[in-house]
Scaffold this motif. Sequence first.
Motif, PDB file in Angstrom:
ATOM      1  N   CYS A   1       0.865  -1.180   0.000  1.00 22.57           N
ATOM      2  CA  CYS A   1       0.000   0.000   0.000  1.00 22.57           C
ATOM      3  C   CYS A   1       0.903   1.232   0.000  1.00 22.57           C
ATOM      4  O   CYS A   1       0.798   2.084  -0.864  1.00 22.57           O
ATOM      5  CB  CYS A   1      -0.898  -0.016   1.233  1.00 22.57           C
ATOM      6  SG  CYS A   1      -1.959   1.423   1.311  1.00 22.57           S
TER       7      CYS A   1
ATOM      8  N   ASP B   1      -2.995  -0.396   5.552  1.00 23.55           N
ATOM      9  CA  ASP B   1      -3.707  -1.495   4.875  1.00 23.55           C
ATOM     10  C   ASP B   1      -3.096  -2.885   5.074  1.00 23.55           C
ATOM     11  O   ASP B   1      -3.214  -3.740   4.174  1.00 23.55           O
ATOM     12  CB  ASP B   1      -3.848  -1.179   3.373  1.00 23.55           C
ATOM     13  CG  ASP B   1      -4.900  -0.092   3.116  1.00 23.55           C
ATOM     14  OD1 ASP B   1      -5.638   0.263   4.064  1.00 23.55           O
ATOM     15  OD2 ASP B   1      -4.975   0.391   1.971  1.00 23.55           O
TER      16      ASP B   1
ATOM     17  N   HIS C   1      -8.466  -3.273  -2.038  1.00 24.92           N
ATOM     18  CA  HIS C   1      -9.300  -2.225  -1.446  1.00 24.92           C
ATOM     19  C   HIS C   1     -10.777  -2.598  -1.524  1.00 24.92           C
ATOM     20  O   HIS C   1     -11.583  -2.140  -0.720  1.00 24.92           O
ATOM     21  CB  HIS C   1      -9.029  -0.874  -2.108  1.00 24.92           C
ATOM     22  CG  HIS C   1      -7.651  -0.375  -1.805  1.00 24.92           C
ATOM     23  ND1 HIS C   1      -6.574  -0.714  -2.577  1.00 24.92           N
ATOM     24  CD2 HIS C   1      -7.171   0.370  -0.780  1.00 24.92           C
ATOM     25  CE1 HIS C   1      -5.484  -0.185  -2.043  1.00 24.92           C
ATOM     26  NE2 HIS C   1      -5.815   0.480  -0.953  1.00 24.92           N
TER      27      HIS C   1
END
Length: 334
Positions: A102, A308, A271
């Motif tokens: 990320c 993330d 995501h």
Amino acid sequence: MIAVLKQGVSKQQIDNLCNWLKEQGVDVHISEGKYYTVLGLIGDTSKIDMELLEDLEIVDSVKRISEPFKSANRKFHPEDTVIEVGDLKIGGGNFQLIAGPCSVESEEQILEVAESVKASGATILRGGAFKPRTSPYDFQGLKADGIELLLEAKAKTGMPIITEIMNANHLPLFEHVDIIQVGARNMQNFELLKELGKIDKPILLKRGLANTLKELLMSAEYIMAGGNEKVILCERGIRTFETYTRNTLDLSAVPMLRELTHLPVVVDPSHATGIARLVKPMALAAAAAGADGIMIEVHNNPAKALCDGPQSLTPEQFKDVAGKIRKILEVVRE
Ligand code: PEP
Ligand code: MN
């Protein structure tokens, strides 16, 4: 409005027709296919006499189209757009696997992840340098230093790189970046999109958290209207009433966009789900649905990731997914 020209028209005839149309105040987008040339008339077409145009010797048919997106529209440009990224191509049957963390966190981290995802078959390296975080107190990315580290990883591995831009003033830092990402939160930052329309570099445009496909295509149109036609669309999940997953992956966006536009479509299952164990099934489904690319977050130590981590795959997990994606692609291409 689009005008399909008859087969075998000469360049001179096309030029004459385009000049005549431009004199009437419209822009003309020429799409030369294998058999037909299609002219897309962009702007105020109300003054164009449709019957007169249709009666011209070299014109086969004329259609008014209601969709407000013109440059991105497949009706204007029937063939898939193929975008060059370094020595690679994406779109029109060319698939690319994008992987990386990320956020770029350190030299050691990005180099380790880059080498490992490359060995597993990733073709493009991702890594956020400028991070759009919900909280201003969270890690905001290494910024310019992050881009430097990505460039170092690019030099070491030979992989093209993709990283997100949040502010057009940062564009000089992106000179050697291969694909500029516009994140979901900036999909409708129209001033940013206009600036990206002025450059000659592929842009990966992510679908906004609560945006329709039409809005995504209109945002692509902002970039293309400025002259940059190298737009890659990315489905990354949308916000729905479901709470078990971070977002809801709208996989039907892939075949729908395929009908609506000639631009390449990438899916980001990381995501879209927010959960590492859901990334593999959704990545495989995206490959089966006909995506031109898949973007997956990979971290060498997800538990310690600065951003993330819960949705990031380990390099081993990525290797497994990448191998299975290749198998799905073989079936899809049969
Ligand atoms: C990202 O790719 O790291 C990112 C922030 O994605 P999105 O804009 O889709 O949330
Ligand atoms: Mn992320």
